[in-house]
Design a protein around this motif. Sequence first.
Motif, PDB file in Angstrom:
ATOM      1  N   HIS A   1      24.188   5.606 -24.508  1.00  0.00           N
ATOM      2  CA  HIS A   1      25.239   6.936 -24.002  1.00  0.00           C
ATOM      3  C   HIS A   1      25.943   6.728 -23.866  1.00  0.00           C
ATOM      4  CE1 HIS A   1      24.988  10.259 -22.019  1.00  0.00           C
ATOM      5  NE2 HIS A   1      23.969  10.970 -22.469  1.00  0.00           N
ATOM      6  N   ARG A   2      27.140   7.396 -23.161  1.00  0.00           N
ATOM      7  CA  ARG A   2      28.424   6.793 -22.589  1.00  0.00           C
ATOM      8  C   ARG A   2      28.186   6.491 -21.437  1.00  0.00           C
ATOM      9  NH1 ARG A   2      33.800   8.734 -23.813  1.00  0.00           N
ATOM     10  NH2 ARG A   2      35.263   7.231 -22.942  1.00  0.00           N
ATOM     11  N   SER A   3      27.630   6.960 -20.760  1.00  0.00           N
ATOM     12  CA  SER A   3      27.151   6.556 -19.279  1.00  0.00           C
ATOM     13  C   SER A   3      26.948   5.446 -19.457  1.00  0.00           C
ATOM     14  CB  SER A   3      26.396   7.756 -18.391  1.00  0.00           C
ATOM     15  OG  SER A   3      25.119   7.825 -19.120  1.00  0.00           O
TER      16      SER A   3
ATOM     17  N   ASN B   1      25.331  17.399 -27.551  1.00  0.00           N
ATOM     18  CA  ASN B   1      25.645  17.415 -26.229  1.00  0.00           C
ATOM     19  C   ASN B   1      25.604  16.021 -25.526  1.00  0.00           C
ATOM     20  OD1 ASN B   1      25.731  20.025 -26.321  1.00  0.00           O
ATOM     21  ND2 ASN B   1      24.323  20.579 -25.534  1.00  0.00           N
ATOM     22  N   ASP B   2      25.235  15.128 -26.529  1.00  0.00           N
ATOM     23  CA  ASP B   2      25.062  14.220 -25.318  1.00  0.00           C
ATOM     24  C   ASP B   2      26.093  12.796 -25.906  1.00  0.00           C
ATOM     25  OD1 ASP B   2      22.208  14.506 -23.731  1.00  0.00           O
ATOM     26  OD2 ASP B   2      21.974  13.870 -25.710  1.00  0.00           O
TER      27      ASP B   2
ATOM     28  N   SER C   1      14.600   5.886 -16.086  1.00  0.00           N
ATOM     29  CA  SER C   1      15.442   6.180 -15.759  1.00  0.00           C
ATOM     30  C   SER C   1      16.111   4.956 -15.925  1.00  0.00           C
ATOM     31  CB  SER C   1      15.652   7.379 -16.096  1.00  0.00           C
ATOM     32  OG  SER C   1      17.265   7.451 -16.600  1.00  0.00           O
TER      33      SER C   1
ATOM     34  N   PHE D   1      28.001   9.009 -27.007  1.00  0.00           N
ATOM     35  CA  PHE D   1      27.167   8.115 -27.202  1.00  0.00           C
ATOM     36  C   PHE D   1      28.467   7.172 -27.764  1.00  0.00           C
ATOM     37  CE2 PHE D   1      27.255  10.226 -31.437  1.00  0.00           C
ATOM     38  CZ  PHE D   1      27.921   9.453 -32.341  1.00  0.00           C
TER      39      PHE D   1
ATOM     40  N   ILE E   1      30.374  11.543 -30.963  1.00  0.00           N
ATOM     41  CA  ILE E   1      28.839  12.796 -29.454  1.00  0.00           C
ATOM     42  C   ILE E   1      27.894  13.318 -30.560  1.00  0.00           C
ATOM     43  CG2 ILE E   1      30.425  15.106 -30.477  1.00  0.00           C
ATOM     44  CD1 ILE E   1      29.404  15.799 -27.452  1.00  0.00           C
ATOM     45  N   SER E   2      26.707  13.372 -30.066  1.00  0.00           N
ATOM     46  CA  SER E   2      25.334  13.731 -30.747  1.00  0.00           C
ATOM     47  C   SER E   2      25.268  15.155 -29.624  1.00  0.00           C
ATOM     48  CB  SER E   2      24.414  13.117 -30.883  1.00  0.00           C
ATOM     49  OG  SER E   2      23.335  13.135 -31.640  1.00  0.00           O
TER      50      SER E   2
END
Length: 227
Positions: A156-158, A139-140, A107, A142, A136-137
């Motif tokens: 991913h936003r993170s 629950n994720d 990861s 982006f 957002i897609s």
Amino acid sequence: MEYRTVHRQPRVIFDELVREAFEAAATISNVLLVAGVSADVLHGETSPVDSTLYPTVPGFYVLRYELPGIPDPRAPKRKLPKLLPPVLKSRTPGPQIDEVLQEALISGNRVTVEMLLCVGVLTRIDEGRLSASAGISGNDPFVEMVDGVHVIQRVHRSTWVLLQRPDIQSSLRGMLAPFRDDQLYTMTLVENPHFSNLEAAYVITATHRLREFASGGPLHVPPLERL
């Protein structure tokens, strides 16, 4: 993660710039394992794994991660970071593969590759042309990096949050250290295949701004807009 480099002229394949890149790769993996996406690593905090640089075939080097040896029971006990997966905390080091550790490293490798690709985009496209949009897609959440109407990169936003941290940028700058050599014009990032997945490879091409960033220059990140 492997580094494959192409040069206009023959040169030493493994030099101090490449060593710096591998050391930075180890550092960023430690950051992701110890602190995750929510905090900087505390000064003096170490990784729960040991990283070793070793050759595979001539011209190719990889980072190997291992759980450290069982500590001396007489030594003072040290708490493992809270963000480390609970299952990993309870594992006893051994020669077998630790699946939780392996999953965390895979990861982290994916996130690191995404951030390097973002740096490639940010240093390749002029500031005024590039925008960043949040969405957002499912629950994720982006972030999309957009050149005009063309989506260049989606992460991913993170990952986007990590990209803006000074400690992470320092490690990314180190990983791109080989670009300080003006004879290097491409770097290929190869993700190790996970189980039956196919190996993925991505190419970063040298630009003036990329070399500037690798040499200590700032990374200009566009403000985030909402879709």
